[in-house]
Design a protein around this motif. Structure first.
Motif, PDB file in Angstrom:
ATOM      1  N   LEU A 167       0.861  -1.183   0.000  1.00  0.00           N
ATOM      2  CA  LEU A 167       0.000   0.000   0.000  1.00  0.00           C
ATOM      3  C   LEU A 167       0.896   1.232   0.000  1.00  0.00           C
ATOM      4  CD1 LEU A 167      -2.823   1.267   0.276  1.00  0.00           C
ATOM      5  CD2 LEU A 167      -2.663   0.893   2.754  1.00  0.00           C
ATOM      6  N   VAL A 168       0.847   2.004  -1.080  1.00  0.00           N
ATOM      7  CA  VAL A 168       1.820   3.070  -1.300  1.00  0.00           C
ATOM      8  C   VAL A 168       1.115   4.418  -1.412  1.00  0.00           C
ATOM      9  CG1 VAL A 168       3.636   3.920  -2.834  1.00  0.00           C
ATOM     10  CG2 VAL A 168       3.391   1.456  -2.431  1.00  0.00           C
ATOM     11  N   PHE A 169       1.682   5.421  -0.737  1.00  0.00           N
ATOM     12  CA  PHE A 169       1.152   6.779  -0.748  1.00  0.00           C
ATOM     13  C   PHE A 169       2.225   7.745  -1.241  1.00  0.00           C
ATOM     14  CE2 PHE A 169      -0.814   4.367   2.640  1.00  0.00           C
ATOM     15  CZ  PHE A 169      -2.177   4.625   2.511  1.00  0.00           C
ATOM     16  N   GLY A 170       1.969   8.414  -2.357  1.00  0.00           N
ATOM     17  CA  GLY A 170       2.835   9.497  -2.798  1.00  0.00           C
ATOM     18  C   GLY A 170       4.274   9.124  -3.028  1.00  0.00           C
ATOM     19  N   ALA A 171       4.523   7.946  -3.571  1.00  0.00           N
ATOM     20  CA  ALA A 171       5.897   7.509  -3.852  1.00  0.00           C
ATOM     21  C   ALA A 171       5.972   6.990  -5.277  1.00  0.00           C
ATOM     22  CB  ALA A 171       6.334   6.423  -2.878  1.00  0.00           C
ATOM     23  N   PRO A 205      -1.528  11.889  -6.655  1.00  0.00           N
ATOM     24  CA  PRO A 205      -2.251  12.838  -7.519  1.00  0.00           C
ATOM     25  C   PRO A 205      -1.846  12.769  -8.987  1.00  0.00           C
ATOM     26  CG  PRO A 205      -0.652  13.977  -6.151  1.00  0.00           C
ATOM     27  CD  PRO A 205      -0.690  12.566  -5.664  1.00  0.00           C
ATOM     28  N   ARG A 206      -0.824  11.974  -9.280  1.00  0.00           N
ATOM     29  CA  ARG A 206      -0.417  11.762 -10.673  1.00  0.00           C
ATOM     30  C   ARG A 206      -0.313  10.271 -10.930  1.00  0.00           C
ATOM     31  NH1 ARG A 206       4.488  11.383 -13.834  1.00  0.00           N
ATOM     32  NH2 ARG A 206       5.838  11.461 -11.988  1.00  0.00           N
ATOM     33  N   PRO A 222      -3.326  16.663  -3.325  1.00  0.00           N
ATOM     34  CA  PRO A 222      -2.064  16.905  -2.611  1.00  0.00           C
ATOM     35  C   PRO A 222      -2.312  17.460  -1.204  1.00  0.00           C
ATOM     36  CG  PRO A 222      -1.926  17.714  -4.859  1.00  0.00           C
ATOM     37  CD  PRO A 222      -3.350  17.321  -4.650  1.00  0.00           C
ATOM     38  N   GLY A 223      -1.594  16.919  -0.247  1.00  0.00           N
ATOM     39  CA  GLY A 223      -1.688  17.385   1.131  1.00  0.00           C
ATOM     40  C   GLY A 223      -2.723  16.694   1.978  1.00  0.00           C
ATOM     41  N   SER A 224      -3.554  15.838   1.366  1.00  0.00           N
ATOM     42  CA  SER A 224      -4.660  15.228   2.118  1.00  0.00           C
ATOM     43  C   SER A 224      -4.385  13.784   2.538  1.00  0.00           C
ATOM     44  CB  SER A 224      -5.950  15.292   1.291  1.00  0.00           C
ATOM     45  OG  SER A 224      -5.880  14.444   0.157  1.00  0.00           O
ATOM     46  N   LEU A 301       4.142  12.742   0.572  1.00  0.00           N
ATOM     47  CA  LEU A 301       3.782  13.010   1.962  1.00  0.00           C
ATOM     48  C   LEU A 301       4.764  13.987   2.601  1.00  0.00           C
ATOM     49  CD1 LEU A 301       2.241  10.338   1.303  1.00  0.00           C
ATOM     50  CD2 LEU A 301       2.646   9.675   3.673  1.00  0.00           C
ATOM     51  N   THR A 302       6.055  13.710   2.488  1.00  0.00           N
ATOM     52  CA  THR A 302       7.044  14.486   3.243  1.00  0.00           C
ATOM     53  C   THR A 302       7.228  15.896   2.717  1.00  0.00           C
ATOM     54  OG1 THR A 302       8.858  13.567   1.932  1.00  0.00           O
ATOM     55  CG2 THR A 302       8.311  12.441   3.986  1.00  0.00           C
TER      56      THR A 302
END
Length: 723
Positions: A167-171, A205-206, A222-224, A301-302
């Motif tokens: 499960l990957v977020f923003g990478a 987001p992309r 982005p940011g959420s 995220l960072t």
């Protein structure tokens, strides 16, 4: 006489890919992946073979240079180092230790010599004005680890080789080679999750290069991400999908976290995040119910408005569901060199022990946020930066509001740059001190072995005999540190420690110090029988590296809180929840926000002078969703003006459904007009500097990290005259 084959590790990015390098007449003739490498298993990306072009680049600096009214002229090493030491020391004598700053760029992390030398130089200077690229990158992740595990170096790594639910977020590891997750065989490991029957879910987001390896890709504003993660925890607590036994044994604060998650139902966060509530509930259930699963988040995220909170919640999700410190979950590495212990010894693991002079932003790991550099150079008073040492960095292109930084650099009393190029930043230096290039020196990945998805150790010998009268980066930095220590007026504990380290490095050399660290490490011959223990001599004989096995449970060794348990409710981080709630209440898709992006053929700004990496289609275009393009009356190929609070850039745009509505994407590191005469290939590459429109005052409050994803912008067509 035929070519001689050497095996070494690529040190361009984090992936640590093994390379087979053929050399003939002291010239590299071929570079390809090493199929027998214990970590990368033959994988290599285009950047590895491009090291040959970097080695031979006519624009690469090879000897010291001094800036004069007539331009840069060559000087000897003795002359350059003597002048650097004397002028930096003179500034500190007159204006205090904080009058000289240090900036450490990303490439320095990819070599043991630069890491050791830069740490020593910072200690010798004794300045609070130390900066590095982590404040555009990793500091929120580091801060979250400090608050959660009690140690900033206790960073969990996905056990991707054994997980069944990724499960990957923003990478975007397919482009980056992994980030705080050194992958090695990138394609093989990403594909491996699905090939063994597992599932790979991506929120971004992309629609990135990594989406091609995933079962599902979902857009997220982005940011959420923090809200999405709390929505998943809401479901897990509500439906009792958590691992109660594990929580009681290893963690404190679960009830506080549960109470907070109760306020973030999937239905509440659906609008602000753009993620349907039914997707949140389904993914949360699947993740919790899969025995071997792991969540991982990175740059999306960072570098967002809630970096520390989001990073903490990724690890909290792993802990709550029992996917922590277990095979297939989030685990700690056991590297051959215990960098964690070294970092604690030299004081690199803290937060908020001092703050920046002008804005009061906190240090993380001994370094201040780089967004404060310009104001610390511009603002008069005690502690104003009047001199600067830049090591393998280009903050004019990589730090928000780069134009402001460039102007501030031009007004410094003295600047030294340790770099192989005269770029947008180093052109302002009074002295340029270029080290040997990677293929001319030894290499051990001090940092990235500690972040790798499998425990290995690899040593690289030089494959090219360096030209005479050249120096390694560690030689340059140790020499400069020694000169500064010899000119100190007021002794300090840090200076005394630096003197001892100078003596140790002069006695052992950087390679000898690695040998010592290997021998006292967890696999070293100081603790194991000599026939089994690891040392540098044995590592040198293992040309494809040494496999030290899969990640293993390390909870008791790596969690260093006062209670010995994971903190699931650190007050410093959870205090940011009200700001997140305001963010959700105010969220709107009516305005555009900017995100960055990265391509496999680039690595920040410094790879653009390599012909093979920049050829082909324009990768610098602004990506715009069709609905936004239609609303703005724009079409693919149009040149547009992108504005933010701090500036504007003019770029070409393309219309694509690969970004979500309300989001535009511009890559980082382009825009080399200011260095077009010294980096001639880069100067011909199209594109604009994205950091000319990212805002140095737009930072997340806990660490002062630059917000690079989710920057408010406007986009408009150029007038016919401008076009």
């Amino acid at each position: 006489m035929g070519a001689t084959v050497h095996f070494r590790t690529c040190n361009v990015c984090e992936a640590m890919c093994g390379m087979r390098v053929a050399v003939e007449d002291n010239r590299v003739v071929d570079i390809r992946g090493d199929r027998d490498d214990v970590f990368s298993r033959g994988h290599i990306c285009p950047k590895g073979p491009a090291m040959r072009e970097l080695q031979e680049d006519p624009d690469r600096l090879r000897f010291p240079m001094r800036r004069t009214d007539a331009g840069f002229v060559r000087v000897s090493w003795d002359e350059a180092l003597a002048e650097a030491g004397e002028r930096l020391a003179a500034l500190q004598r007159e204006h205090g230790p904080d009058s000289v700053g240090v900036y450490l760029g990303n490439p320095a992390a990819h070599g043991h010599g630069a890491i050791l030398g830069a740490s020593l130089l910072g200690m010798a200077l004794g300045t609070k004005n130390r900066f590095d690229s982590n404040s555009q990158d990793a500091n929120p992740r580091i801060y979250a680890a400090l608050q959660m595990f009690g140690d900033a170096t206790s960073l969990t790594i996905p056990d991707i080789d054994r997980t069944d639910y990724f499960l990957v977020f923003g990478a975007n590891p397919a482009a980056s080679g992994g980030s705080i997750m050194t992958l090695g065989d990138v394609r093989g490991r990403l594909s491996g999750v699905r090939e063994r029957g597992g599932k790979f879910i991506l929120f971004d987001p992309r629609k990135t290069e990594t989406a091609a390896y995933a079962d599902e890709h979902h857009f997220i504003r982005p940011g959420s991400d923090a809200a999405l993660l709390l929505g998943m925890l809401h479901v897990i607590f509500e439906e009792k999908l958590y691992d109660g036994g594990a929580l009681a044994d290893i963690a404190d604060g679960a009830s506080e976290l549960r109470a907070i998650a109760a306020r973030f139902s999937p239905e509440r966060i659906e609008g602000p995040t753009g993620v349907p509530a039914h997707v949140v509930r389904r993914v949360a259930r699947e993740f919790a119910r899969t025995p071997r699963a792991v969540a991982y988040g990175r740059m999306g995220l960072t570098t967002s408005a809630f970096g520390p909170l989001s990073s903490f919640l990724v690890d909290a999700l792993n802990v709550v569901t029992g996917h922590f410190d277990r095979p297939g979950g989030a685990m700690f590495t056991t590297p051959a060199v215990d960098v964690s212990r070294v970092a604690r010894m030299i004081g690199l693991g803290g937060h908020g022990r001092f703050r920046s002079r002008v804005r009061g932003l906190p240090e993380v790991g001994g370094n201040l946020p780089a967004t404060t550099m310009a104001e610390e150079m511009e603002t008069p008073g005690t502690g104003q930066i009047r001199g600067l040492v830049v090591i393998a960095g280009n903050p004019v292109l990589s730090v928000p509001n780069g134009e402001r930084i460039g102007k501030a650099l031009s007004n410094l009393d003295f600047m030294v740059a340790v770099d192989i190029y005269r770029n947008e930043t180093t052109r302002h230096a009074h002295l340029l001190l270029p080290p040997r290039y990677a293929l001319e020196r030894t290499h051990y990945d001090l940092l990235f072995h500690t972040l790798a998805v499998r425990n290995t150790a690899k040593w690289s010998a030089p494959v090219i005999e360096p030209p005479p009268d050249t120096k390694d980066d560690v030689e340059i930095l140790v020499d400069l540190a020694a000169r500064l220590l010899g000119k100190r007026i007021t002794p300090s504990p840090l200076g005394a420690a630096a003197e001892r380290l100078v003596g140790l490095l002069n006695k052992l050399g950087a390679d000898g110090l690695i040998d010592l660290l290997l021998r006292v490490g967890p696999y070293g011959d100081r603790f194991l029988p000599f026939s089994k223990g690891l040392n540098l001599e044995k590592l040198k004989k293992a040309e494809h590296g040494v496999d030290l096995g899969p990640l293993r449970p390390m909870f008791r060794e790596r969690v260093r809180t006062k209670t010995g348990k994971v903190r699931l409710a650190p007050p410093e981080i959870l205090a940011d929840i009200p700001r997140l709630e305001r963010f959700l209440d105010e969220a709107t898709a009516a305005s555009l926000v900017l995100i960055g992006r990265r391509h496999m053929r680039t690595n920040n700004s410094w790879m653009h002078n390599v012909p093979s990496l920049v050829k082909g289609p324009d990768r610098s275009m602004l990506l715009v969703h069709p609905t936004d393009a239609a609303r703005l009356g724009l079409a693919s190929g149009a040149r547009v003006r992108v504005r933010s609070r701090v500036g504007e850039v003019v770029v070409a745009m393309t219309v694509t459904e690969d970004v979500m509505p309300g989001v535009v994407s511009l890559p980082h590191g382009h825009g080399h007009a200011a260095a077009a005469d010294t980096m001639r290939i880069a100067g011909s590459v199209p594109g604009a500097n994205a950091n000319a429109i990212t805002d140095d005052l737009y930072v997340e409050p806990l660490t002062g990290t630059a917000i690079l994803n989710g920057v408010p912008v406007t986009v408009e067509a150029l007038s016919p005259v401008e076009s």
